[in-house]
Scaffold this active site. Structure first.
Site, PDB file in Angstrom:
ATOM      1  N   GLU A 197     -16.926 -29.344   4.976  1.00 33.78           N
ATOM      2  CA  GLU A 197     -16.131 -28.206   5.458  1.00 33.78           C
ATOM      3  C   GLU A 197     -14.633 -28.476   5.336  1.00 33.78           C
ATOM      4  OE1 GLU A 197     -16.908 -25.196   6.128  1.00 33.78           O
ATOM      5  OE2 GLU A 197     -19.062 -25.507   5.894  1.00 33.78           O
TER       6      GLU A 197
ATOM      7  N   TYR B  82     -12.270 -22.037  12.480  1.00 29.97           N
ATOM      8  CA  TYR B  82     -13.273 -21.791  11.449  1.00 29.97           C
ATOM      9  C   TYR B  82     -14.169 -23.025  11.251  1.00 29.97           C
ATOM     10  CZ  TYR B  82     -15.669 -21.330   7.097  1.00 29.97           C
ATOM     11  OH  TYR B  82     -16.671 -21.322   6.161  1.00 29.97           O
TER      12      TYR B  82
ATOM     13  N   ASP C 193     -15.711 -16.595   6.622  1.00 29.87           N
ATOM     14  CA  ASP C 193     -14.790 -16.957   5.541  1.00 29.87           C
ATOM     15  C   ASP C 193     -14.579 -15.729   4.646  1.00 29.87           C
ATOM     16  OD1 ASP C 193     -17.104 -16.702   4.093  1.00 29.87           O
ATOM     17  OD2 ASP C 193     -17.105 -18.732   3.284  1.00 29.87           O
TER      18      ASP C 193
END
Ligand code: SF4
Length: 358
Positions: A45, A128, A146
């Site tokens: 990520e 996020y 996203d």
């Protein structure tokens, strides 16, 4: 159609069409009892922030070969990690990666926190990333939004508000779709749907699991969504880089300040990057040749870097000499490597071949 039915349909599609990723536990492996490794999920990520899956794959494989778990990464040399990161861009991520690994080891006994709030306390982990790791690694029912997810949801619900103003609305709509069961797979399925079916220019609605409930498809406006507010043009900054090469093939480089753009990375001595006229004294006396310019685009500005190149043995007032094989061109961030390639093409070839030549 109820949100729960939408999620069921999406998961059934994901079970058949999930993309294979080196950091992912796919639906079949999950059914066989395998669970994602939070370290690998977190690392992927961080690498995927502002970067494509295609660009990240090789870096991810190399990083996990070199540092297979968070303790190994926490114990790595900063320069080794920054060197391996070179070319992936957004170098603050690499510095935060190390900070985060060390905090996980020192403050959490080498185990990542398993909630969004806990993850948010780690260096370099924003809302996020915390939601993505909580959902994918720990199956928490977090909503992960996203660019792919924004596109899918804006089309599914025919949201005409332009981005970025539409973000809160799209996040709320995405949250309503998030199921209590398999939320990690749901998050990855949303991303896969946006990346492979509901693509920006030509969505493949005919093979989409949501073709019937999709409001944009029904109205024939899928290709027009999501709408986007016009972007402000990026400013242009100018800089000067001095590329000095010794006859043995060593290059004069300096380590950039630890914080800020390309912080802690190797770079060429030169002028600060400014919107006006840059000005900096050379790092040593030499017969400097104009070696043209290179252009590079960062998140917030375009850069035009004017190059001066020289072959010299003079003593520098700043920087240190870096010679192969200890120094590799791949240790440099992309803009610095572009400058190196150009200087190499302008300077005469090295007289001797072998390890001194880059
Ligand atoms: Fe996207 Fe088409 Fe699927 Fe709607 S039907 S979500 S526009 S691919």
């Amino acid at each position: 159609m109820r949100d729960a039915d939408l999620s069921d349909g999406l998961l059934a599609w994901y079970d058949r069409h999930a993309r294979v990723m080196p950091w992912r536990i796919g639906p079949a492996e999950r059914k066989a009892g395998l669970r994602p490794d939070p370290y690998r999920v977190w690392l992927s990520e961080i690498m995927l922030q502002q970067t494509t899956v295609a660009a990240v794959r090789a870096y991810f494989v190399r990083f996990t070969d070199l540092w297979p778990d968070v303790s190994a990464l926490a114990g790595a040399d900063d320069s080794a990690v920054l060197g391996e990161w070179a070319g992936l861009g957004y170098y603050a991520r690499a510095r935060n990666l190390l900070k985060c690994a060390r905090v996980v080891v020192s403050d959490h006994g080498g185990r990542f926190p398993d909630t969004r709030d806990g993850l948010l306390g780690l260096p370099g982990v924003g809302p996020y990333t915390a939601a993505a790791v909580a959902a994918i690694a720990f199956d928490r029912p977090e909503t992960v939004v996203d660019g792919n997810v924004e596109r899918v949801v804006s089309r599914l619900r025919a949201v005409r508000t332009p981005l970025p103003a539409a973000k809160p609305e799209l996040t709320a709509l995405a949250a309503a779709l998030t199921p209590r069961t398999r939320p990690g797979d749901h998050a990855q399925a949303m991303m896969d749907l946006g990346a492979t079916v509901c693509t920006p220019r030509s969505p493949a609605c005919g093979i989409c699991p949501w073709r019937d409930p999709c409001a944009a498809r029904a109205r024939g406006i899928a290709g027009d969504l999501p709408r986007k507010s016009p972007k402000k043009p990026k400013p242009v900054r100018h800089g000067i880089a001095y590329l000095a090469r010794r006859p043995d093939g060593a290059w004069l480089l300096e380590t950039r300040p630890g914080s800020g753009l390309l912080g802690g990375m190797l770079g060429w001595p030169g002028a600060a990057w400014v919107e006006g006229t840059p000005d900096a004294d050379p790092p040593l006396d030499a017969d400097w040749q104009d070696a043209g310019e290179v252009r590079h685009t960062f998140t917030h500005f375009h850069l035009i870097l004017s190059l001066r190149a020289a072959e010299t043995c003079a003593a520098p007032s700043r920087g240190t000499w870096h010679a192969p094989p200890g120094f590799r061109a791949s240790d440099l961030p992309t803009v610095m490597r572009k400058a190196l390639d150009q200087a190499n093409s302008r300077l005469p070839p090295l007289e001797r071949t072998g390890p001194g030549a880059l």
